[in-house]
Design a protein around this motif. Sequence first.
Motif, PDB file in Angstrom:
ATOM      1  N   ARG A   2       0.812  -1.221   0.076  1.00 51.35           N
ATOM      2  CA  ARG A   2      -0.004  -0.163  -0.055  1.00 51.35           C
ATOM      3  C   ARG A   2       0.870   1.176  -0.064  1.00 51.35           C
ATOM      4  O   ARG A   2       2.126   1.228   0.324  1.00 51.35           O
ATOM      5  N   LEU A 136       4.623  -0.237  -8.003  1.00 57.88           N
ATOM      6  CA  LEU A 136       4.222   1.277  -8.152  1.00 57.88           C
ATOM      7  C   LEU A 136       5.319   2.029  -8.791  1.00 57.88           C
ATOM      8  O   LEU A 136       6.539   2.148  -8.471  1.00 57.88           O
ATOM      9  N   ASP A 157       1.195  -1.430 -11.629  1.00 56.13           N
ATOM     10  CA  ASP A 157      -0.157  -1.703 -11.123  1.00 56.13           C
ATOM     11  C   ASP A 157      -0.598  -0.288 -10.416  1.00 56.13           C
ATOM     12  O   ASP A 157      -1.791  -0.081 -10.361  1.00 56.13           O
ATOM     13  N   ALA A 158       0.285   0.625 -10.297  1.00 53.65           N
ATOM     14  CA  ALA A 158      -0.162   1.796  -9.796  1.00 53.65           C
ATOM     15  C   ALA A 158       0.874   2.844 -10.064  1.00 53.65           C
ATOM     16  O   ALA A 158       1.968   2.504 -10.408  1.00 53.65           O
ATOM     17  N   ALA A 208      -4.448  -0.054 -11.426  1.00 46.91           N
ATOM     18  CA  ALA A 208      -5.362   0.165 -10.542  1.00 46.91           C
ATOM     19  C   ALA A 208      -5.718   1.208  -9.738  1.00 46.91           C
ATOM     20  O   ALA A 208      -6.636   1.543  -9.156  1.00 46.91           O
ATOM     21  N   HIS A 209      -4.404   2.129  -9.928  1.00 48.85           N
ATOM     22  CA  HIS A 209      -4.480   3.468  -9.018  1.00 48.85           C
ATOM     23  C   HIS A 209      -3.728   4.379 -10.046  1.00 48.85           C
ATOM     24  O   HIS A 209      -2.805   4.249 -10.339  1.00 48.85           O
ATOM     25  N   VAL A 211      -2.663   8.619  -9.599  1.00 43.98           N
ATOM     26  CA  VAL A 211      -2.580   9.711  -8.758  1.00 43.98           C
ATOM     27  C   VAL A 211      -1.884  10.914  -9.676  1.00 43.98           C
ATOM     28  O   VAL A 211      -0.565  10.792  -9.736  1.00 43.98           O
ATOM     29  N   TRP A 239     -11.927   9.086 -11.123  1.00 45.19           N
ATOM     30  CA  TRP A 239     -11.139   8.117 -10.825  1.00 45.19           C
ATOM     31  C   TRP A 239      -9.463   8.495 -10.693  1.00 45.19           C
ATOM     32  O   TRP A 239      -8.941   7.849 -10.112  1.00 45.19           O
ATOM     33  N   GLY A 241      -6.684  10.249  -8.888  1.00 47.18           N
ATOM     34  CA  GLY A 241      -6.559  10.721  -7.629  1.00 47.18           C
ATOM     35  C   GLY A 241      -5.613  12.241  -7.730  1.00 47.18           C
ATOM     36  O   GLY A 241      -5.078  12.281  -8.868  1.00 47.18           O
ATOM     37  N   ARG A 252      -3.714   3.841  -0.234  1.00 50.04           N
ATOM     38  CA  ARG A 252      -4.260   3.108  -1.361  1.00 50.04           C
ATOM     39  C   ARG A 252      -3.788   1.704  -1.335  1.00 50.04           C
ATOM     40  O   ARG A 252      -2.445   1.584  -1.308  1.00 50.04           O
ATOM     41  N   GLU A 253      -4.487   0.809  -1.565  1.00 52.85           N
ATOM     42  CA  GLU A 253      -3.989  -0.745  -1.417  1.00 52.85           C
ATOM     43  C   GLU A 253      -3.934  -1.168  -2.876  1.00 52.85           C
ATOM     44  O   GLU A 253      -4.539  -0.993  -3.730  1.00 52.85           O
ATOM     45  N   LEU A 254      -2.733  -1.943  -3.013  1.00 53.66           N
ATOM     46  CA  LEU A 254      -2.499  -2.905  -4.190  1.00 53.66           C
ATOM     47  C   LEU A 254      -2.725  -4.286  -4.149  1.00 53.66           C
ATOM     48  O   LEU A 254      -2.278  -4.709  -3.150  1.00 53.66           O
TER      49      LEU A 254
END
Length: 254
Positions: A2, A136, A157-158, A208-209, A211, A239, A241, A252-254
């Motif tokens: 996270r 990330l 993934d982010a 998935a994220h 920002v 969606w 951030g 934020r969780e992965l």
Amino acid sequence: MRFASLGSGSEGNGLVVESGGTRVLVDCGFGVRDAAARLGRLGLVPSSLTAILVTHEHSDHVGGVPAFAARHGIPVWATFGTLAAVSARFEGMSHVYGFDSHDGFAIDALEVTPVPVPHDAREPVQYVIGDGARRLGVLTDLGVSTAHVEASLSGCDALVLECNHDRELLETGDYPYPLKQRIAGRLGHLHNEAAAEILARIDTSRLAHIVAAHLSQQNNTPELARAALAGALGCAPEWIGIAEQATGFDWREL
Ligand SMILES: [Zn+2]
Ligand SMILES: [Zn+2]
């Protein structure tokens, strides 16, 4: 895995990434008490940090690092070039580790891949941080993208991605001309459309994220940044951030 932000922008940056009991802080542009208070909002105490990773020597990233690391006994990692640039400020500190901007390394459970970026610093990097299952990508403080940046961020993934300014707001705003030139230059900061172009060129199938980060208070708005990135991803603007200067963003969780 996270991640969360202590705050993002030209007045100070800090991003926490954790997995499997390892917790790293990427940059600390805040004073000792401010940084501790910002960590407290995320339910953390400073002594729980495994390490601090520095991206480059600009004060909004490294300004709080020496005092905070020394106070809480936290090891610091930075490129050899960054360390050369901050040697006076880091004098007398133990547990400072240098690395080459092209060499990955591990901090306990986290795999750290530095990504060299074009920016007006000595040996600036950004990071892809993974735990073997998820990755990330953190990318701020660069003037332009490169093939290597995009290869590094592809398939993450982010993403925490710089949306520094809107080109028109910067051009028509009241910053002095030399400062406008610096920000818009190849070693400056990424504008919204340039960030969107990166998203359009990389593999975002696992994303998935996302920002938007390091927004200029004068030359950008969250709405403009969201619209640019959402246009590239074909998603709803909500969606996307925003990493706020005052409050960062929550876990934020992965
Ligand atoms: Zn910065
Ligand atoms: Zn910078």
